[in-house]
Design an enzyme around this catalytic site. Structure first.
Site, PDB file in Angstrom:
ATOM      1  N   GLY A 104     -17.436 -36.324  41.170  1.00  0.00           N
ATOM      2  CA  GLY A 104     -18.292 -36.553  42.339  1.00  0.00           C
ATOM      3  C   GLY A 104     -17.549 -37.369  43.394  1.00  0.00           C
ATOM      4  CG  ASP A 127     -17.597 -38.963  31.168  1.00  0.00           C
ATOM      5  OD1 ASP A 127     -17.896 -39.775  30.272  1.00  0.00           O
ATOM      6  OD2 ASP A 127     -18.271 -38.822  32.215  1.00  0.00           O
ATOM      7  N   GLY A 185     -13.046 -39.749  11.086  1.00  0.00           N
ATOM      8  CA  GLY A 185     -13.297 -38.934   9.892  1.00  0.00           C
ATOM      9  C   GLY A 185     -14.739 -38.490   9.745  1.00  0.00           C
ATOM     10  CD  GLU A 222     -23.705 -38.972  27.705  1.00  0.00           C
ATOM     11  OE1 GLU A 222     -24.548 -39.860  27.534  1.00  0.00           O
ATOM     12  OE2 GLU A 222     -22.912 -38.962  28.662  1.00  0.00           O
TER      13      GLU A 222
HETATM   14  O1  F6P Z   1     -19.319 -40.747  33.613  1.00  0.00           O
HETATM   15  C1  F6P Z   1     -19.304 -41.858  32.783  1.00  0.00           C
HETATM   16  C2  F6P Z   1     -20.613 -42.010  32.073  1.00  0.00           C
HETATM   17  O2  F6P Z   1     -20.555 -43.176  31.267  1.00  0.00           O
HETATM   18  C3  F6P Z   1     -21.061 -40.817  31.233  1.00  0.00           C
HETATM   19  O3  F6P Z   1     -20.407 -40.735  30.004  1.00  0.00           O
HETATM   20  C4  F6P Z   1     -22.536 -41.050  31.129  1.00  0.00           C
HETATM   21  O4  F6P Z   1     -23.217 -39.843  30.930  1.00  0.00           O
HETATM   22  C5  F6P Z   1     -22.872 -41.646  32.473  1.00  0.00           C
HETATM   23  O5  F6P Z   1     -21.661 -42.169  33.003  1.00  0.00           O
HETATM   24  C6  F6P Z   1     -23.910 -42.756  32.436  1.00  0.00           C
HETATM   25  O6  F6P Z   1     -24.149 -43.127  33.734  1.00  0.00           O
HETATM   26  P1  F6P Z   1     -24.938 -44.454  34.160  1.00  0.00           P
HETATM   27  O7  F6P Z   1     -24.039 -45.615  33.872  1.00  0.00           O
HETATM   28  O8  F6P Z   1     -25.179 -44.276  35.612  1.00  0.00           O
HETATM   29  O9  F6P Z   1     -26.150 -44.486  33.306  1.00  0.00           O
END
Ligand code: F6P
Length: 324
Positions: A104, A127, A185, A222
């Site tokens: 972004g 990520d 593991g 997630e």
């Molecule tokens: O992009 C990094 C990240 O930590 C992702 O892994 C997660 O989905 C998101 O940001 C969480 O965002 P926020 O801190 O805005 O809740």
């Protein structure tokens, strides 16, 4: 170009401070005035610039988070927001901007360059989900944090003969889950990039118990269920109901975003930060620094966005074969 600025944007990542340090020190080494922008694109729109000197980045190489603060700024996504930022940059006499962030954030930088303003991106997100680079700053530390946490959970899982479902971050990408699952593991790893079936996970747990395993670890990305954070809880419930095993769920959450950057993240941040400055000085714009096959490269934001981030599925299959 005499003056450049640097900002951090999106979710913070360990190593961002190391990258800021590298940008500031390399910029000064190259004879430039370097400004930090507070609060990402929001600060850019507000003209929140801070003059940086060698001392401004003293003692931050090892600190998590970002001294420049970070935001996710929706106002900057619209043309008026971008024009406001450009006006602030012009007013301060800044000739180039380095953006440390994720997809972004790079889209914002690309738009400024389309308007004629030179920008360079440095991939910074835990990520590891940016196309055009094999590596993003913060990923290594986040994986190490997750592995350390899973190791601790394994200790108690073993003592109590429990099954643990552990949900990790990664947004839509399974990189953190794959690496953490492999390195800790895990008996099963559930990632968005591979088909997943809870029945298969349950069969693997049962087979393990039949062979004498006393506990199981299931790592879930997630993003594996259309980005629904908290799906680990649901999976834990199904496993508990179908196996009768004592099953617990842990969501690692934001602890994966903090902490002192690993040596590898510091190395990458230092190299990428310096490279970004060199590219600006050489007159490049609209490009991001990346790592491909162990070498620093740069590619245009547009070119990188055309690619899709991919994961090495051979690691996934190897992890499955090692956790039978
Ligand atoms: O992009 C990094 C990240 O930590 C992702 O892994 C997660 O989905 C998101 O940001 C969480 O965002 P926020 O801190 O805005 O809740």
């Amino acid at each position: 170009m005499n003056k450049i600025a640097v900002l951090t944007s999106g979710g913070d990542a360990p190593g961002m401070n190391t990258a800021i340090r590298a940008v500031v020190r390399r910029g000064i080494f190259k004879g430039l005035d370097v400004f930090g922008v507070q609060n990402g694109y929001k600060g850019l729109m507000d003209g929140d610039f801070v003059s940086m000197n060698l001392g401004s980045v003293r003692d931050i190489i090892h600190r998590g988070g970002t001294i420049l603060q970070s935001t996710r700024c929706s106002e900057f996504k619209i043309a008026e927001g971008q024009q406001q930022a450009l006006a602030q940059l012009k007013k301060e006499g800044i000739g180039g901007l380095i953006v440390i962030g994720g997809n972004g954030s790079f889209e914002g930088a690309r738009k400024l360059t389309v308007e004629g303003f030179p920008t360079i991106g440095i991939p910074g997100t835990i990520d590891n989900d940016i196309a055009g680079t094999d590596y993003t700053i913060g990923f290594d530390t986040a994986v190490n944090t997750a592995v350390e946490a899973i190791d601790k959970i394994r200790d108690t899982a073993a003592s109590h003969e429990r099954t643990y479902v552990i949900e990790v971050m990664g947004r839509d990408a399974g990189d953190i889950a794959l690496w953490a699952g492999m390195c800790a593991g895990a008996e099963s790893i559930i990632i968005p990039e591979a088909d997943h079936d809870v029945e298969d996970v349950i069969d693997r747990i049962k087979q393990g118990y039949q062979r004498g395993k006393t506990h199981s670890i299931i790592v879930v990305a997630e993003g594996a269920f259309n980005g629904s954070v908290g799906k680990g809880i649901e999976i834990g419930r199904v496993i508990r109901e179908k196996t009768g095993f004592d099953t617990k769920v842990t969501i690692l959450g934001h602890l994966q975003r903090g902490g002192s950057p690993s040596a590898y993240d510091r190395m990458m941040s230092s190299q990428m930060g310096a490279k970004a400055v060199d590219l600006l000085v050489e007159g490049e714009k609209g490009v991001m620094v990346g790592l491909k096959n162990g070498k620093l490269i740069h590619s245009s934001f547009g070119e990188a966005a055309k690619d899709k981030h991919t994961i090495d599925l051979s690691i996934y299959h190897l992890a499955r074969s090692l956790s039978i």
